[in-house]
Design a protein around this motif. Structure first.
Motif, PDB file in Angstrom:
ATOM      1  N   UNK A   1      -5.777   1.055  -1.796  1.00 55.41           N
ATOM      2  CA  UNK A   1      -6.306   1.837  -0.673  1.00 55.41           C
ATOM      3  C   UNK A   1      -7.482   1.146   0.000  1.00 55.41           C
ATOM      4  N   UNK A   2      -8.133   0.198  -0.681  1.00 54.09           N
ATOM      5  CA  UNK A   2      -9.295  -0.464  -0.083  1.00 54.09           C
ATOM      6  C   UNK A   2      -8.934  -1.254   1.164  1.00 54.09           C
TER       7      UNK A   2
ATOM      8  N   UNK B   1       0.872  -1.187   0.000  1.00 51.63           N
ATOM      9  CA  UNK B   1       0.000   0.000   0.000  1.00 51.63           C
ATOM     10  C   UNK B   1       0.903   1.229   0.000  1.00 51.63           C
ATOM     11  N   UNK B   2       1.121   1.855  -1.151  1.00 49.76           N
ATOM     12  CA  UNK B   2       2.023   3.016  -1.207  1.00 49.76           C
ATOM     13  C   UNK B   2       1.633   4.156  -0.269  1.00 49.76           C
ATOM     14  N   UNK B   3       0.336   4.268   0.072  1.00 51.47           N
ATOM     15  CA  UNK B   3      -0.096   5.352   0.964  1.00 51.47           C
ATOM     16  C   UNK B   3       0.557   5.255   2.336  1.00 51.47           C
ATOM     17  N   UNK B   4       0.970   4.071   2.748  1.00 50.58           N
ATOM     18  CA  UNK B   4       1.566   3.902   4.077  1.00 50.58           C
ATOM     19  C   UNK B   4       3.071   4.093   4.068  1.00 50.58           C
ATOM     20  N   UNK B   5       3.670   4.183   2.902  1.00 53.73           N
ATOM     21  CA  UNK B   5       5.134   4.272   2.842  1.00 53.73           C
ATOM     22  C   UNK B   5       5.658   5.605   3.363  1.00 53.73           C
TER      23      UNK B   5
ATOM     24  N   UNK C   1      -6.189   8.160   0.608  1.00 53.73           N
ATOM     25  CA  UNK C   1      -6.753   8.598  -0.662  1.00 53.73           C
ATOM     26  C   UNK C   1      -7.542   7.417  -1.225  1.00 53.73           C
ATOM     27  N   UNK C   2      -8.874   7.541  -1.336  1.00 55.28           N
ATOM     28  CA  UNK C   2      -9.673   6.396  -1.791  1.00 55.28           C
ATOM     29  C   UNK C   2      -9.299   5.905  -3.184  1.00 55.28           C
ATOM     30  N   UNK C   3      -8.629   6.736  -3.964  1.00 52.90           N
ATOM     31  CA  UNK C   3      -8.220   6.334  -5.311  1.00 52.90           C
ATOM     32  C   UNK C   3      -6.797   5.797  -5.366  1.00 52.90           C
ATOM     33  N   UNK C   4      -6.140   5.721  -4.216  1.00 51.96           N
ATOM     34  CA  UNK C   4      -4.771   5.215  -4.183  1.00 51.96           C
ATOM     35  C   UNK C   4      -4.707   3.720  -4.447  1.00 51.96           C
TER      36      UNK C   4
END
Length: 563
Positions: free
Chosen positions: A351-352, A321-325, A345-348
């Motif tokens: 991200x789900x 999950x790149x959002x957590x990096x 970001x729901x579109x990341x």
């Protein structure tokens, strides 16, 4: 008289054998002048024969006494791994050489006797080009450098191609090709299975006197991080025992999650074909699933407290999950929950996994407003479609209800806890973090609260005392099987697992999932059951005939790169 030579000439051999072959040269000499004719005092020079006007059939065998063409030593050296250069045709008598026609042979040269000096051209340019090429090919074959370079290139090219295929398979949603429905006399969802019929009661311990038949058609909606792999093992064993037909994914161990499920993703799917069990990960699409099962199929699933599910999902899927990096600090979970909107970001990509994962698995929009009336409508829809919604926090009670619903035997629902994480990798949620995780996953929290209530209503209907007895019996049998099957009686780290066939699938970049070792001495009565109960999901799917080429290729790449 051969048609290749002039009719008036009677040819003689004019040179010794070339290349060491016995029998002299195959090139004829011009006839000498007879007595009294001009030029009788001096022999005529050696003249090559005219070019052949007609091709020689393919292949052309050479007699053992026939000398070599100038390039034959090179051809034969290539075919036979680089034997000696001189006399190679003589060393391999009777070998057939493949020429398309006599006209394709290189022009011959008259042999030079040993005492004749080299010509000016040979002195200037060295040996003949054919000899140079022969020596070069021989050196290449013996040293093998080009072959090693070619092998390295093939290996690197294969690895790069495999890696790109895997990235494409996992990162890009599959191309959904609509399957043309061929008219058939019946539909799978419009007829009952011939092996069973509806029964008045499906309770195993009912005192009403009714008996029931085991239900064979089951749809298990496999949710993430809810002990669903343990339930999957139960279904695999039951299906294998009764020779049922599974609807397996084609190429992977899931139905191309997070894309919506489609029938075309099922291995060996054909319109109208029925399956008994569907149980792999998917993003649920009821209408598509319904068309694969008979109308009497039982739909079941399992939920987990959303706060603890979020903690497990956050750590297990975090590396993908790149959002957590970009989250700093030692405790990324705590940092994320302080201000989720700052990172989410729901579109990341992927991200789900970070919000309302249960709702997403069931096929709904996980980022919708938790106060929308659609949330309650979707929850009611799940309740109408599923006969039993189990709870991880009451796993044994859930299995007793499942056994009763399906009219199975106690042996059918015995289990070992599979895919469990090491305790050191589990974050201890403080009351504050628990409340924050629940609020962040509010839709899942509403879903869980609703089915927690329905679950206990089913327990009341079953009977609390009866439930307590059946749970105690299930736990005793599980402990008995543990003492019979498991070496040491407990799970071990991945590094301590002795059999590769018992290695569970690990998250990317770390080995935090525990596994088991089978005891060395197990009675014949329990050998098969013990091994089946401990076999991880990927290996069991392979044993049952699922095509997992993408999953296996990804596994090989991970092993090669030490991921």
């Amino acid at each position: 008289m051969s048609p290749l030579f002039p009719a008036r000439a009677e040819w003689l051999l004019c040179a010794p054998a070339v290349g060491g072959e016995p029998g002299g040269s195959r090139w004829p000499q011009a006839p000498r002048a007879g007595p009294g004719e001009p030029g009788s005092a001096r022999p005529q020079p050696c003249v090559p024969p005219p070019a052949a006007p007609t091709p020689v059939p393919f292949p052309l065998p050479r007699p053992a006494t026939q000398a070599c063409y100038p390039g034959d030593a090179i051809n034969t050296a290539v075919q036979w791994g680089g034997f000696g250069k001189a006399g190679i045709c003589g060393e391999l008598p009777g070998k057939s050489l493949f020429h398309v026609g006599a006209a394709s042979a290189p022009p011959p040269r008259a042999a030079r006797s040993p005492g004749t000096p080299a010509s000016a051209g040979e002195q200037r340019h060295g040996p003949a080009p054919a000899a140079q090429a022969e020596e070069k090919v021989t050196r290449m074959l013996w040293h093998g450098k080009p072959w090693r370079s070619m092998c390295k290139g093939l290996v690197l090219g294969t690895l790069l191609t495999s890696f790109m295929l895997l990235l494409y398979s996992y990162a890009v949603p599959p191309l959904q090709v609509s399957v043309t429905e061929i008219p058939i006399p019946f539909s799978c969802s419009s007829h009952l299975s011939p092996v069973q019929a509806p029964s008045p009661s499906n309770s195993t311990g009912s005192t009403s006197g009714w008996s029931c038949r085991p239900k064979l058609n089951v749809m298990f909606m496999k949710t993430h991080k809810t002990a669903s792999s343990t339930i999957l093992n139960i279904l695999f064993r039951f299906g294998e025992k009764h020779r049922l037909k599974f609807a397996f994914p084609n190429g992977r161990n899931d139905f191309y999650y997070p894309s919506f499920f489609e029938r075309s993703q099922v291995q060996h799917y054909r319109p109208g074909v029925c399956f008994n069990i569907i149980c792999n990960h998917m993003r649920f699409h009821y209408e598509e699933v319904r068309k694969l099962l008979p109308p009497d199929a039982t739909f079941v699933t399992v939920l987990r407290d959303p706060a603890y599910l979020f903690e497990s999902s956050f750590h297990y899927f975090g590396p993908v999950i790149p959002l957590t990096w970009k989250i700093s600090g030692e405790d990324k979970l705590d940092e994320f929950l302080r201000d989720p909107q700052h990172y989410y970001d729901p579109n990341g990509f992927n991200a789900h996994y970070l919000q309302n994962l249960l709702f997403f698995d069931f096929g709904y929009d996980s980022s919708m407003d938790a106060n929308s009336p659609l949330v309650e409508e979707h929850i009611q829809e799940i309740d109408r479609r599923f006969h039993l919604v189990m709870l991880l926090e009451y796993f044994d009670e859930s299995l007793v209800l499942l056994k009763d619903l399906l009219c199975w035997q106690l042996e059918d629902v015995l289990y070992f806890k599979l895919n469990a994480r090491k305790g050191s990798t589990v974050s201890r949620l403080t009351p504050e973090l628990y409340e924050q995780a629940t609020a962040w996953n509010l839709i899942d929290a509403k879903l869980y609260r609703y089915f927690n209530a329905t679950f206990w209503r089913k327990v009341e209907a079953y009977g609390r005392e009866r439930m307590a007895r059946d749970v105690a019996e299930l736990q005793r049998e599980n402990e008995k099987m543990t003492s019979i099957c498991i070496d040491g009686g407990h799970a071990v780290d991945a590094s301590a697992i002795q059999e590769s066939s018992m290695q569970p699938w690990q998250p990317l970049g770390e080995k935090t999932i525990l596994g088991y070792n089978l005891k060395k001495k197990i009675s014949k009565k329990h050998q098969k059951l013990c091994r089946k109960m401990l076999t991880p999901e990927i290996q069991y799917l392979t044993d049952l005939g699922a095509n997992l080429w993408i999953t296996k290729l990804w596994s090989y790449v991970r092993d090669f790169l030490k991921w």
